[in-house]
Design a protein around this motif. Structure first.
Motif, PDB file in Angstrom:
ATOM      1  N   ASN A   1       0.822  -1.205   0.000  1.00  0.00           N
ATOM      2  CA  ASN A   1       0.000   0.000   0.000  1.00  0.00           C
ATOM      3  C   ASN A   1       0.858   1.259   0.000  1.00  0.00           C
ATOM      4  OD1 ASN A   1      -2.400  -1.476   0.076  1.00  0.00           O
ATOM      5  ND2 ASN A   1      -2.232  -1.706   2.297  1.00  0.00           N
ATOM      6  N   VAL A   2       1.835   1.289  -0.864  1.00  0.00           N
ATOM      7  CA  VAL A   2       2.722   2.441  -0.950  1.00  0.00           C
ATOM      8  C   VAL A   2       2.340   3.224  -2.199  1.00  0.00           C
ATOM      9  CG1 VAL A   2       5.114   3.203  -1.180  1.00  0.00           C
ATOM     10  CG2 VAL A   2       4.565   1.194   0.193  1.00  0.00           C
ATOM     11  N   VAL A   3       2.038   4.529  -2.020  1.00  0.00           N
ATOM     12  CA  VAL A   3       1.620   5.376  -3.132  1.00  0.00           C
ATOM     13  C   VAL A   3       2.829   5.932  -3.851  1.00  0.00           C
ATOM     14  CG1 VAL A   3       0.345   7.459  -3.741  1.00  0.00           C
ATOM     15  CG2 VAL A   3      -0.502   5.965  -1.940  1.00  0.00           C
ATOM     16  N   GLY A   4       3.854   6.290  -3.134  1.00  0.00           N
ATOM     17  CA  GLY A   4       5.025   6.907  -3.734  1.00  0.00           C
ATOM     18  C   GLY A   4       5.234   8.258  -3.131  1.00  0.00           C
ATOM     19  N   PRO A   5       6.223   9.004  -3.602  1.00  0.00           N
ATOM     20  CA  PRO A   5       6.495  10.322  -3.020  1.00  0.00           C
ATOM     21  C   PRO A   5       5.310  11.264  -3.286  1.00  0.00           C
ATOM     22  CG  PRO A   5       8.146   9.741  -4.684  1.00  0.00           C
ATOM     23  CD  PRO A   5       7.164   8.654  -4.635  1.00  0.00           C
ATOM     24  N   VAL A   6       4.984  12.028  -2.277  1.00  0.00           N
ATOM     25  CA  VAL A   6       3.890  12.984  -2.402  1.00  0.00           C
ATOM     26  C   VAL A   6       4.460  14.373  -2.150  1.00  0.00           C
ATOM     27  CG1 VAL A   6       1.665  13.715  -1.449  1.00  0.00           C
ATOM     28  CG2 VAL A   6       2.237  11.281  -1.575  1.00  0.00           C
ATOM     29  N   ALA A   7       4.177  15.298  -3.068  1.00  0.00           N
ATOM     30  CA  ALA A   7       4.656  16.680  -2.910  1.00  0.00           C
ATOM     31  C   ALA A   7       3.850  17.379  -1.847  1.00  0.00           C
ATOM     32  CB  ALA A   7       4.540  17.428  -4.244  1.00  0.00           C
ATOM     33  N   GLN A   8       4.540  18.098  -0.988  1.00  0.00           N
ATOM     34  CA  GLN A   8       3.844  18.866   0.053  1.00  0.00           C
ATOM     35  C   GLN A   8       3.524  20.246  -0.485  1.00  0.00           C
ATOM     36  OE1 GLN A   8       6.306  18.859   3.537  1.00  0.00           O
ATOM     37  NE2 GLN A   8       6.048  16.670   3.888  1.00  0.00           N
ATOM     38  N   GLU A   9       2.388  20.787  -0.098  1.00  0.00           N
ATOM     39  CA  GLU A   9       1.981  22.106  -0.565  1.00  0.00           C
ATOM     40  C   GLU A   9       2.935  23.167  -0.034  1.00  0.00           C
ATOM     41  OE1 GLU A   9      -2.112  23.127  -0.084  1.00  0.00           O
ATOM     42  OE2 GLU A   9      -2.704  21.056  -0.348  1.00  0.00           O
ATOM     43  N   GLY A  10       3.230  24.121  -0.885  1.00  0.00           N
ATOM     44  CA  GLY A  10       4.076  25.226  -0.492  1.00  0.00           C
ATOM     45  C   GLY A  10       5.552  24.941  -0.647  1.00  0.00           C
ATOM     46  N   LYS A  11       5.912  23.737  -0.949  1.00  0.00           N
ATOM     47  CA  LYS A  11       7.320  23.395  -1.136  1.00  0.00           C
ATOM     48  C   LYS A  11       7.486  22.893  -2.569  1.00  0.00           C
ATOM     49  CE  LYS A  11       8.421  22.282   3.576  1.00  0.00           C
ATOM     50  NZ  LYS A  11       9.074  21.379   4.457  1.00  0.00           N
ATOM     51  N   GLY A  12       8.454  23.364  -3.227  1.00  0.00           N
ATOM     52  CA  GLY A  12       8.792  22.791  -4.489  1.00  0.00           C
ATOM     53  C   GLY A  12       8.397  23.529  -5.631  1.00  0.00           C
TER      54      GLY A  12
END
Length: 175
Positions: free
Chosen positions: A164-175
């Motif tokens: 049940n691993v989705v993968g890297p998730v971008a956090q809001e406000g960063k990137g």
């Protein structure tokens, strides 16, 4: 055609079991070096179809297989000789080292090599006990048991996630 046992037919069967081709076995058993190769091939093929010869080849092959078969118990017994060997068995009660021919079978089996110098001094080299112990450990699955006792945190985490691993998730406000 002759049936049953003759010295030449016996020799033919023995050569087949030793790994010779039918033609080569025929050449050896019947001393047929002067015959044409086609004739040798034909006669060897006929002979190999003979009931007595087929049965004799099977009988000889079974005997060879029996002799060459090494049982797990034999291997473990041999490893056990090394594992449970006792260095004190190479000396006589007076403390003198025994000569190789004086050793009992179990003690002789654990000796890898020996040297006798010009003065008659004996140097024995023994098989490695640690290596010998690995064999029965592997056979009994003792390493597997030991490895199961050592917990691998990453393996436990991945196992708990059960895919049940989705993968890297971008956090809001960063990137």
């Amino acid at each position: 055609m002759t049936t049953g046992s003759t010295p030449k037919r016996e020799r033919f069967a023995q050569e087949i079991v030793r790994g010779a081709s039918q033609s080569e076995a025929y050449r050896i058993a019947f001393k047929a070096d002067r015959m044409k190769p086609d004739t040798i091939h034909k006669r060897a093929s006929e002979l190999m179809r003979d009931g007595w010869v087929k049965a004799r080849v099977a009988e000889l092959a079974a005997g060879v297989e029996r002799e060459l078969t090494i049982e797990v118990a034999d291997l473990l017994r041999e490893a056990g000789r090394i594992v449970f060997s006792d260095i004190r068995k190479i000396t006589k009660p007076n403390g003198r080292l025994m000569l190789p021919h004086e050793l009992d079978a179990d003690t002789a089996a654990v000796i890898k090599s020996f040297e006798i110098d010009k003065d008659g001094a004996i140097k024995y080299v023994f098989w490695d006990k640690n290596s010998a112990m690995e064999r029965p450990f592997k056979h009994k699955g003792l390493f597997e048991l030991d490895n199961k006792q050592k917990a691998d945190p990453l393996a436990e985490l991945l196992g708990a996630l059960k895919g049940n691993v989705v993968g890297p998730v971008a956090q809001e406000g960063k990137g």
